[in-house]
Design a protein around this motif. Sequence first.
Motif, PDB file in Angstrom:
ATOM      1  N   LEU A   1       0.850  -1.186   0.000  1.00 55.97           N
ATOM      2  CA  LEU A   1       0.000   0.000   0.000  1.00 55.97           C
ATOM      3  C   LEU A   1       0.886   1.235   0.000  1.00 55.97           C
ATOM      4  O   LEU A   1       1.930   1.259   0.648  1.00 55.97           O
ATOM      5  CB  LEU A   1      -0.899   0.022   1.240  1.00 55.97           C
TER       6      LEU A   1
ATOM      7  N   GLY B   1      -8.564   0.297   3.037  1.00 56.27           N
ATOM      8  CA  GLY B   1      -9.515  -0.803   3.102  1.00 56.27           C
ATOM      9  C   GLY B   1     -10.362  -0.890   1.846  1.00 56.27           C
ATOM     10  O   GLY B   1     -10.585  -1.988   1.296  1.00 56.27           O
TER      11      GLY B   1
ATOM     12  N   LEU C   1      -8.210  -2.127  -1.235  1.00 54.72           N
ATOM     13  CA  LEU C   1      -7.941  -3.567  -1.244  1.00 54.72           C
ATOM     14  C   LEU C   1      -9.145  -4.336  -1.774  1.00 54.72           C
ATOM     15  O   LEU C   1      -8.997  -5.303  -2.537  1.00 54.72           O
ATOM     16  CB  LEU C   1      -7.567  -4.039   0.159  1.00 54.72           C
TER      17      LEU C   1
ATOM     18  N   ALA D   1      -6.521  -8.156   2.928  1.00 55.16           N
ATOM     19  CA  ALA D   1      -5.570  -7.346   3.700  1.00 55.16           C
ATOM     20  C   ALA D   1      -4.397  -8.172   4.201  1.00 55.16           C
ATOM     21  O   ALA D   1      -3.313  -7.632   4.427  1.00 55.16           O
ATOM     22  CB  ALA D   1      -6.288  -6.682   4.864  1.00 55.16           C
TER      23      ALA D   1
ATOM     24  N   VAL E   1      -1.024  -7.799   2.412  1.00 55.73           N
ATOM     25  CA  VAL E   1      -0.238  -6.563   2.483  1.00 55.73           C
ATOM     26  C   VAL E   1       1.025  -6.817   3.300  1.00 55.73           C
ATOM     27  O   VAL E   1       0.966  -7.298   4.435  1.00 55.73           O
ATOM     28  CB  VAL E   1      -1.057  -5.423   3.118  1.00 55.73           C
TER      29      VAL E   1
ATOM     30  N   PHE F   1      -4.647   1.216   9.502  1.00 54.13           N
ATOM     31  CA  PHE F   1      -4.750   0.087   8.583  1.00 54.13           C
ATOM     32  C   PHE F   1      -5.443  -1.091   9.262  1.00 54.13           C
ATOM     33  O   PHE F   1      -6.361  -1.707   8.701  1.00 54.13           O
ATOM     34  CB  PHE F   1      -3.348  -0.310   8.107  1.00 54.13           C
ATOM     35  N   THR F   2      -5.047  -1.395  10.493  1.00 50.52           N
ATOM     36  CA  THR F   2      -5.649  -2.508  11.227  1.00 50.52           C
ATOM     37  C   THR F   2      -7.116  -2.231  11.551  1.00 50.52           C
ATOM     38  O   THR F   2      -7.980  -3.117  11.423  1.00 50.52           O
ATOM     39  CB  THR F   2      -4.859  -2.766  12.525  1.00 50.52           C
TER      40      THR F   2
ATOM     41  N   THR G   1      -9.189  -2.726   8.316  1.00 56.72           N
ATOM     42  CA  THR G   1      -9.083  -3.987   7.567  1.00 56.72           C
ATOM     43  C   THR G   1      -9.150  -5.225   8.458  1.00 56.72           C
ATOM     44  O   THR G   1      -9.431  -6.319   7.975  1.00 56.72           O
ATOM     45  CB  THR G   1      -7.752  -4.056   6.781  1.00 56.72           C
TER      46      THR G   1
ATOM     47  N   ALA H   1      -6.632  -6.592   9.677  1.00 61.00           N
ATOM     48  CA  ALA H   1      -5.370  -7.316   9.494  1.00 61.00           C
ATOM     49  C   ALA H   1      -4.368  -6.900  10.561  1.00 61.00           C
ATOM     50  O   ALA H   1      -4.469  -5.814  11.141  1.00 61.00           O
ATOM     51  CB  ALA H   1      -4.800  -7.028   8.103  1.00 61.00           C
TER      52      ALA H   1
END
Length: 406
Positions: A89, A135, A138, A145, A148, A188-189, A192, A194
């Motif tokens: 990303l 998100g 993707l 995710a 990544v 990001f977490t 997503t 992830a």
Amino acid sequence: MTGRPGRAVRSGGQAGAGELLELVRSGRAVTRGALQQVTGLSRATVGQRLDRLFRAGWLREGAGGPVGSPLGGRPSITLEFDGSHAVVLAADLDTRHARAAVLSLTGEILAEHAGTLVVEDGPETVLAELGRWFGELLEKAGHPAAEVCGIGLAVPGPVDSETGRVVQPPMMPGWDGYDIRGRLSRAFTEHTGAPPVPVLVDNDANLMAYGEQRAGHPECRAFVLVKVSTGIGAGVVVDGSIYRGIDGGAGDIGHIRVGADALCRCGSYGCLAAVASGGAVARRLAESGVPAASGSDVRDLLAAGHPEAAALAREAGRRVGDVLATVVTLLNPGVLMIAGDLAGTPFLTGVRELLYQRALPRSTAHLDVLTSRLGERAALIGAGALVVEHLYAPERVEERLLALGV
């Protein structure tokens, strides 16, 4: 995003899986026999180390190469870096808008989004929004995710590459010393689900230069890119690596004093950016009754052939060209690239006028003065390449393979 050429490889039986991967990625050795020859490893040891890379999904076998013996025989099987096992990303922040993308490990843009994102709204707001964009991108790209492997971020300010924090950024109020890596990883977490991934942050001009040099001028040993948008900054790539200075301040040419009395956003008077940036040209246009508030407005006026905008852009180019004569004399680059909102014919003409007038002929004899090839995607591609080079560098391959259990 191939590996950088010329990186040293340990020999005498010491080369690990990371060095073998680097040799394949750079194209210096792409068969088992060539790897043995370059590293001095035995056939069995090369096989064992390659097997770990195959099990990780990082290498694959390609087509057979030419037969190596005049007597014939089976062609050698080539080895290739498998860029499909993960994605990167990347995002590029400007003062009032941003661009984000999902990229393959080889630099292909798989999904992209651009929109308004005001850096003055502060890091909490901006980075949370980037997490949301990631998100959605993707999903658009059709990649989970979990694929990544890292995130790269370009910002319009000086960055300490050791910490990923911006240092006294004139155009990013509220960001000084902020933990960008940690917040973007959490965003990001949050969006997503992830687990956290590595986040790398660098100055936008640095990443534009890195992307442009790798994509279009990989053999150029000294490459300079100058971004002229709301502000002015330069990125320098020497021998395939970004030159940042001791704490990320290299290339900040927008704050070189040029003898004018205009007030700069940094608080000083007479900075180059105060008189020759896209923002400075926009202010002069607005003062004469032409609607313009930013470098992007100037870009639109230039695209429409507005005569006053063209004249002011050429004048700005002459001021920048005067400063670049010193830059070229100091660094002796092979390529000087102009990018950003003002990177068009009027500005480039002004740059060339003063550059060739002020610099020594020897400094410009082998210099190509060009405009951007990758355009608005340059920083994205540079950010993606930075992540790949970081994660697949020989010194990190071993720990990542161990974490994968191979």
